[in-house]
Design an enzyme around this catalytic site. Structure first.
Site, PDB file in Angstrom:
ATOM      1  N   ARG A   1       3.205  15.284 -15.087  1.00 55.40           N
ATOM      2  CA  ARG A   1       2.590  15.453 -16.409  1.00 55.40           C
ATOM      3  C   ARG A   1       3.036  14.459 -17.467  1.00 55.40           C
ATOM      4  O   ARG A   1       2.244  14.055 -18.305  1.00 55.40           O
ATOM      5  CB  ARG A   1       2.921  16.848 -16.950  1.00 55.40           C
ATOM      6  CG  ARG A   1       2.542  17.974 -16.038  1.00 55.40           C
ATOM      7  CD  ARG A   1       2.457  19.226 -16.826  1.00 55.40           C
ATOM      8  NE  ARG A   1       1.270  19.185 -17.637  1.00 55.40           N
ATOM      9  CZ  ARG A   1       0.246  20.011 -17.491  1.00 55.40           C
ATOM     10  NH1 ARG A   1       0.291  20.946 -16.593  1.00 55.40           N
ATOM     11  NH2 ARG A   1      -0.806  19.905 -18.258  1.00 55.40           N
TER      12      ARG A   1
ATOM     13  N   GLY B   1      -9.297   8.422  -1.724  1.00 53.45           N
ATOM     14  CA  GLY B   1      -9.890   9.737  -1.549  1.00 53.45           C
ATOM     15  C   GLY B   1     -10.608   9.877  -0.222  1.00 53.45           C
ATOM     16  O   GLY B   1     -10.423   9.059   0.686  1.00 53.45           O
TER      17      GLY B   1
ATOM     18  N   HIS C   1      -9.805   1.415  -0.687  1.00 59.06           N
ATOM     19  CA  HIS C   1      -9.616   1.991   0.642  1.00 59.06           C
ATOM     20  C   HIS C   1     -10.982   1.904   1.335  1.00 59.06           C
ATOM     21  O   HIS C   1     -11.983   2.329   0.760  1.00 59.06           O
ATOM     22  CB  HIS C   1      -9.254   3.475   0.560  1.00 59.06           C
ATOM     23  CG  HIS C   1      -7.854   3.753   0.127  1.00 59.06           C
ATOM     24  ND1 HIS C   1      -7.389   3.442  -1.109  1.00 59.06           N
ATOM     25  CD2 HIS C   1      -6.819   4.355   0.775  1.00 59.06           C
ATOM     26  CE1 HIS C   1      -6.118   3.831  -1.206  1.00 59.06           C
ATOM     27  NE2 HIS C   1      -5.756   4.387  -0.078  1.00 59.06           N
TER      28      HIS C   1
ATOM     29  N   HIS D   1       1.246   4.886  -2.291  1.00 60.07           N
ATOM     30  CA  HIS D   1       0.832   5.775  -3.388  1.00 60.07           C
ATOM     31  C   HIS D   1       2.094   6.373  -3.991  1.00 60.07           C
ATOM     32  O   HIS D   1       2.823   7.099  -3.302  1.00 60.07           O
ATOM     33  CB  HIS D   1      -0.053   6.908  -2.858  1.00 60.07           C
ATOM     34  CG  HIS D   1      -1.356   6.418  -2.320  1.00 60.07           C
ATOM     35  ND1 HIS D   1      -2.517   6.438  -3.055  1.00 60.07           N
ATOM     36  CD2 HIS D   1      -1.676   5.869  -1.123  1.00 60.07           C
ATOM     37  CE1 HIS D   1      -3.506   5.933  -2.326  1.00 60.07           C
ATOM     38  NE2 HIS D   1      -3.021   5.580  -1.153  1.00 60.07           N
TER      39      HIS D   1
ATOM     40  N   GLU E   1     -10.928   3.495   6.894  1.00 60.21           N
ATOM     41  CA  GLU E   1      -9.827   4.379   7.297  1.00 60.21           C
ATOM     42  C   GLU E   1     -10.424   5.580   8.039  1.00 60.21           C
ATOM     43  O   GLU E   1     -10.301   5.708   9.239  1.00 60.21           O
ATOM     44  CB  GLU E   1      -9.040   4.843   6.054  1.00 60.21           C
ATOM     45  CG  GLU E   1      -7.898   5.804   6.363  1.00 60.21           C
ATOM     46  CD  GLU E   1      -7.246   6.383   5.096  1.00 60.21           C
ATOM     47  OE1 GLU E   1      -7.873   6.387   4.024  1.00 60.21           O
ATOM     48  OE2 GLU E   1      -6.098   6.863   5.208  1.00 60.21           O
TER      49      GLU E   1
ATOM     50  N   HIS F   1       0.855  -1.201   0.000  1.00 61.42           N
ATOM     51  CA  HIS F   1       0.000   0.000   0.000  1.00 61.42           C
ATOM     52  C   HIS F   1       0.883   1.240   0.000  1.00 61.42           C
ATOM     53  O   HIS F   1       1.212   1.782   1.048  1.00 61.42           O
ATOM     54  CB  HIS F   1      -0.885  -0.040   1.256  1.00 61.42           C
ATOM     55  CG  HIS F   1      -1.836   1.107   1.390  1.00 61.42           C
ATOM     56  ND1 HIS F   1      -2.860   1.123   2.304  1.00 61.42           N
ATOM     57  CD2 HIS F   1      -1.922   2.296   0.747  1.00 61.42           C
ATOM     58  CE1 HIS F   1      -3.532   2.251   2.205  1.00 61.42           C
ATOM     59  NE2 HIS F   1      -2.975   2.994   1.270  1.00 61.42           N
TER      60      HIS F   1
END
Ligand SMILES: O=c1[nH]cnc2c1ncn2[C@@H]1O[C@H](CO)[C@@H](O)[C@H]1O
Length: 323
Positions: free
Chosen positions: A64, A164, A191, A11, A194, A9
């Site tokens: 980008r 999110g 997710h 990001h 949490e 986990h």
């Protein structure tokens, strides 16, 4: 030598150290809310979960090009390898990038997937991906994201998640997106549990979640806890993250011991290491302090890993040799 570790986990956008984020932002002509390392570090002192998500979206919008995404994987793979990682299941959030800047899906996926190839060649570290939707994401965008993710299945995408602001709303609108992913051979790894409670976890499991990001609020419901243990649903627990976003007040109040006692498998991860000022060794250490030995965290990683048989076999062999 640190012990072998599995991280389930993380990001990738949250692994970028402030100095690198500033460099990428400059290269792309993007303005950040702070233009010094100290300024960014100040910004990373999160007041609560909502604040964390707002900062996360704001800062990660500087990414980008395919080369940005490739660089992010390679940089983090090097760091994770130094902390003993042998396998990563990394998250990236393509929908925000497409929506905010009209960046092409293939630019994003190709960059990340090329990063995984390079990480394997240079560091011997296997990286697989589980892209994230976000709660509140337009349904059509979510379905497109699921379709693209399936297209990259043979290049390292193994699952689809959703992250999110958990209190934003239910998963129901994304039922079709989840189905597209599942029909295409990807696992659903959302997710849940949490910032919200047991109901949110039940909803995720009902939609077919095979693993949960966080899931720690399962401790509020003993029936649910027993069900997760019985089904072998692995929780990807991130102790420092929980403290930084304020969903757990202090380490001694962390639910990990209760999860372990209930027989729920818990893997251990950093979540967003650059934003939370942590690393994999530190998280494994905190888990040990909470009563979860490194071997158990590793074994939970093996149990929950979504990679192909051949990689799984290698991970199992390492477990036998002290992982
Ligand atoms: O700890 C976390 N919980 C929830 N979402 C997270 C976390 N870390 C990063 N994201 C990411 O924040 C974005 C917000 O729209 C999502 O894409 C999610 O993947």
């Amino acid at each position: 030598m640190t012990s072998p570790k599995i991280e389930m986990h993380v990001h990738l956008e949250g692994t970028i150290r402030p100095v690198t984020l500033l460099e990428i932002a400059r290269r792309n002509g993007e303005a950040l809310p702070a233009d010094t390392v100290d300024g960014l570090e100040d910004l990373y002192r999160f007041t609560d979960f909502r604040h964390f998500i707002d900062v996360w979206v704001m800062t990660t919008n500087c990414l980008r090009t395919a080369d940005d995404f490739r660089q992010v994987v390679v940089d983090y793979a090097r760091q994770a390898r130094d902390h003993g990682a042998v396998y990563l299941e990394a998250i990236f959030s393509p929908a925000e990038r497409v929506e905010a800047h009209g960046i092409g899906w293939d630019e994003i996926y190709t960059g990340y997937c090329e990063g995984a190839v390079e990480a394997q060649e240079r560091f011997g570290l296997t990286v697989r991906f589980t892209p994230d939707l976000y709660r509140g994401c337009p349904v059509e965008l979510a379905e497109k994201c699921a379709t693209v993710s399936v297209r990259y299945r043979d290049r390292g995408v193994v699952g689809l998640g959703i992250g999110g602001y958990e209190l934003q709303g239910p998963l129901e609108p994304y039922r079709r997106a989840v189905r597209i992913a599942q029909d295409g051979g990807l696992a659903f790894v959302p997710h849940a549990g949490e910032a919200a409670g047991a109901e949110s976890i039940r909803e995720a499991v009902e939609l077919g979640a095979v693993r949960l990001r966080h899931g720690i609020r399962a401790v509020d419901d003993s029936l649910l806890l027993a069900e997760l243990a019985e089904r072998g649903v692995v929780l990807d627990v991130c102790p420092t993250s929980n403290l930084c976003t304020g969903v757990v007040e202090r380490l001694s109040a962390h639910p990990l011991p209760q999860l372990r006692d209930a027989g729920v498998l818990c893997s251990i991860s950093t979540d967003d290491p650059a934003m939370f000022g942590t690393d994999l060794d530190r998280e494994y250490e905190l888990a040990e302090r909470l009563g979860l030995p490194a071997e158990d965290a590793y074994a939970a990683g093996v149990a929950g890993a979504l990679c192909e048989e051949e990689v799984l076999k290698r991970l199992l062999d390492m477990e036998g040799s002290g992982g």
